[in-house]
Design a protein around this motif. Structure first.
Motif, PDB file in Angstrom:
ATOM      1  N   SER A   1       0.837  -1.192   0.000  1.00  0.00           N
ATOM      2  CA  SER A   1       0.000   0.000   0.000  1.00  0.00           C
ATOM      3  C   SER A   1       0.878   1.250   0.000  1.00  0.00           C
ATOM      4  CB  SER A   1      -0.882  -0.002   1.259  1.00  0.00           C
ATOM      5  OG  SER A   1      -1.421   1.275   1.494  1.00  0.00           O
ATOM      6  N   PHE A   2       0.416   2.288  -0.675  1.00  0.00           N
ATOM      7  CA  PHE A   2       1.169   3.542  -0.713  1.00  0.00           C
ATOM      8  C   PHE A   2       1.230   4.213   0.658  1.00  0.00           C
ATOM      9  CE2 PHE A   2      -0.144   3.251  -5.253  1.00  0.00           C
ATOM     10  CZ  PHE A   2       1.130   3.148  -5.786  1.00  0.00           C
ATOM     11  N   GLN A   3       0.381   3.778   1.599  1.00  0.00           N
ATOM     12  CA  GLN A   3       0.383   4.339   2.950  1.00  0.00           C
ATOM     13  C   GLN A   3       1.328   3.590   3.895  1.00  0.00           C
ATOM     14  OE1 GLN A   3      -2.723   3.882   1.251  1.00  0.00           O
ATOM     15  NE2 GLN A   3      -2.456   6.013   0.668  1.00  0.00           N
ATOM     16  N   THR A   4       1.892   2.483   3.468  1.00  0.00           N
ATOM     17  CA  THR A   4       2.784   1.687   4.309  1.00  0.00           C
ATOM     18  C   THR A   4       4.049   2.471   4.638  1.00  0.00           C
ATOM     19  OG1 THR A   4       1.969  -0.352   3.307  1.00  0.00           O
ATOM     20  CG2 THR A   4       4.069  -0.482   4.468  1.00  0.00           C
ATOM     21  N   THR A   5       4.456   2.433   5.913  1.00  0.00           N
ATOM     22  CA  THR A   5       5.655   3.144   6.359  1.00  0.00           C
ATOM     23  C   THR A   5       6.757   2.154   6.726  1.00  0.00           C
ATOM     24  OG1 THR A   5       5.020   3.131   8.689  1.00  0.00           O
ATOM     25  CG2 THR A   5       4.222   4.994   7.356  1.00  0.00           C
ATOM     26  N   ASP A   6       7.966   2.676   6.897  1.00  0.00           N
ATOM     27  CA  ASP A   6       9.084   1.852   7.359  1.00  0.00           C
ATOM     28  C   ASP A   6       8.728   1.169   8.681  1.00  0.00           C
ATOM     29  OD1 ASP A   6      10.356   3.033   5.181  1.00  0.00           O
ATOM     30  OD2 ASP A   6      11.750   4.218   6.390  1.00  0.00           O
ATOM     31  N   GLN A   7       8.077   1.919   9.568  1.00  0.00           N
ATOM     32  CA  GLN A   7       7.707   1.385  10.882  1.00  0.00           C
ATOM     33  C   GLN A   7       6.688   0.253  10.756  1.00  0.00           C
ATOM     34  OE1 GLN A   7       7.760   4.732  10.157  1.00  0.00           O
ATOM     35  NE2 GLN A   7       9.645   5.210  11.249  1.00  0.00           N
ATOM     36  N   ASP A   8       5.750   0.376   9.813  1.00  0.00           N
ATOM     37  CA  ASP A   8       4.774  -0.696   9.574  1.00  0.00           C
ATOM     38  C   ASP A   8       5.485  -1.982   9.179  1.00  0.00           C
ATOM     39  OD1 ASP A   8       2.648   1.083  10.010  1.00  0.00           O
ATOM     40  OD2 ASP A   8       2.395   1.503   7.868  1.00  0.00           O
ATOM     41  N   LEU A   9       6.467  -1.858   8.289  1.00  0.00           N
ATOM     42  CA  LEU A   9       7.218  -3.026   7.834  1.00  0.00           C
ATOM     43  C   LEU A   9       8.023  -3.636   8.973  1.00  0.00           C
ATOM     44  CD1 LEU A   9       8.463  -1.685   4.405  1.00  0.00           C
ATOM     45  CD2 LEU A   9       6.777  -3.482   4.776  1.00  0.00           C
ATOM     46  N   MET A  10       8.645  -2.785   9.791  1.00  0.00           N
ATOM     47  CA  MET A  10       9.433  -3.290  10.927  1.00  0.00           C
ATOM     48  C   MET A  10       8.534  -4.067  11.883  1.00  0.00           C
ATOM     49  SD  MET A  10      12.307  -0.409  11.658  1.00  0.00           S
ATOM     50  CE  MET A  10      13.575  -1.519  12.238  1.00  0.00           C
ATOM     51  N   ALA A  11       7.332  -3.559  12.112  1.00  0.00           N
ATOM     52  CA  ALA A  11       6.398  -4.245  13.008  1.00  0.00           C
ATOM     53  C   ALA A  11       5.932  -5.570  12.408  1.00  0.00           C
ATOM     54  CB  ALA A  11       5.201  -3.343  13.306  1.00  0.00           C
ATOM     55  N   ALA A  12       5.583  -5.566  11.129  1.00  0.00           N
ATOM     56  CA  ALA A  12       5.067  -6.779  10.488  1.00  0.00           C
ATOM     57  C   ALA A  12       6.146  -7.863  10.412  1.00  0.00           C
ATOM     58  CB  ALA A  12       4.551  -6.451   9.088  1.00  0.00           C
ATOM     59  N   PHE A  13       7.340  -7.499   9.954  1.00  0.00           N
ATOM     60  CA  PHE A  13       8.401  -8.491   9.800  1.00  0.00           C
ATOM     61  C   PHE A  13       9.053  -8.829  11.138  1.00  0.00           C
ATOM     62  CE2 PHE A  13       7.705  -7.362   5.486  1.00  0.00           C
ATOM     63  CZ  PHE A  13       8.113  -8.447   4.731  1.00  0.00           C
ATOM     64  N   GLY A  14       9.002  -7.908  12.101  1.00  0.00           N
ATOM     65  CA  GLY A  14       9.579  -8.123  13.422  1.00  0.00           C
ATOM     66  C   GLY A  14       8.914  -9.243  14.199  1.00  0.00           C
ATOM     67  N   GLN A  15       7.712  -9.622  13.798  1.00  0.00           N
ATOM     68  CA  GLN A  15       7.019 -10.750  14.444  1.00  0.00           C
ATOM     69  C   GLN A  15       7.726 -12.073  14.162  1.00  0.00           C
ATOM     70  OE1 GLN A  15       2.698 -10.843  13.789  1.00  0.00           O
ATOM     71  NE2 GLN A  15       2.934  -8.813  12.863  1.00  0.00           N
ATOM     72  N   TYR A  16       8.560 -12.107  13.123  1.00  0.00           N
ATOM     73  CA  TYR A  16       9.182 -13.350  12.680  1.00  0.00           C
ATOM     74  C   TYR A  16      10.679 -13.408  12.930  1.00  0.00           C
ATOM     75  CZ  TYR A  16       4.663 -13.523  10.537  1.00  0.00           C
ATOM     76  OH  TYR A  16       3.305 -13.507  10.364  1.00  0.00           O
ATOM     77  N   GLY A  17      11.279 -12.295  13.337  1.00  0.00           N
ATOM     78  CA  GLY A  17      12.717 -12.279  13.594  1.00  0.00           C
ATOM     79  C   GLY A  17      13.227 -10.868  13.801  1.00  0.00           C
ATOM     80  N   THR A  18      14.543 -10.717  13.728  1.00  0.00           N
ATOM     81  CA  THR A  18      15.183  -9.429  13.970  1.00  0.00           C
ATOM     82  C   THR A  18      15.307  -8.634  12.678  1.00  0.00           C
ATOM     83  OG1 THR A  18      16.477 -10.477  15.712  1.00  0.00           O
ATOM     84  CG2 THR A  18      17.229  -8.323  14.940  1.00  0.00           C
ATOM     85  N   VAL A  19      14.633  -7.488  12.631  1.00  0.00           N
ATOM     86  CA  VAL A  19      14.707  -6.601  11.465  1.00  0.00           C
ATOM     87  C   VAL A  19      15.849  -5.617  11.671  1.00  0.00           C
ATOM     88  CG1 VAL A  19      13.482  -4.862  10.091  1.00  0.00           C
ATOM     89  CG2 VAL A  19      12.225  -6.801  11.059  1.00  0.00           C
ATOM     90  N   THR A  20      16.803  -5.616  10.732  1.00  0.00           N
ATOM     91  CA  THR A  20      17.939  -4.692  10.825  1.00  0.00           C
ATOM     92  C   THR A  20      17.597  -3.356  10.195  1.00  0.00           C
ATOM     93  OG1 THR A  20      19.005  -6.609   9.785  1.00  0.00           O
ATOM     94  CG2 THR A  20      20.387  -5.152  10.957  1.00  0.00           C
ATOM     95  N   SER A  21      16.822  -3.394   9.104  1.00  0.00           N
ATOM     96  CA  SER A  21      16.397  -2.158   8.452  1.00  0.00           C
ATOM     97  C   SER A  21      15.168  -2.421   7.612  1.00  0.00           C
ATOM     98  CB  SER A  21      17.516  -1.590   7.569  1.00  0.00           C
ATOM     99  OG  SER A  21      17.756  -2.430   6.463  1.00  0.00           O
TER     100      SER A  21
END
Length: 75
Positions: free
Chosen positions: A22-42
């Motif tokens: 989505s065009f509204q997705t932010t870096d923080q949204d991605l960190m939260a979504a992917f952070g559920q599965y492991g360590t997000v570096t960036s």
């Protein structure tokens, strides 16, 4: 979601391409979504250099948990 591995010393980090977001997705949204599965570096949503608007894709780098994130979020 696709992946490219990069070596950082002994740790293997994975940089994931995340498309069709989505065009509204932010870096923080991605960190939260992917952070559920492991360590997000960036996490970086790619933006248009002239308008600053999202281009609809991003890159997420994970130290671990990339395979679990791909399985859960792909599709």
């Amino acid at each position: 979601v696709s992946r490219a591995g990069t070596a950082h010393g002994k740790t293997m980090s994975k940089k994931l391409y995340v498309g069709n977001i989505s065009f509204q997705t932010t870096d923080q949204d991605l960190m939260a979504a992917f952070g559920q599965y492991g360590t997000v570096t960036s996490a970086q949503v790619v933006t248009d250099r002239d308008t600053g608007r999202s281009r609809g894709f991003a890159f997420v780098e994970m130290a671990d948990g990339a395979e679990a994130a791909i399985q859960a979020l792909n599709g």
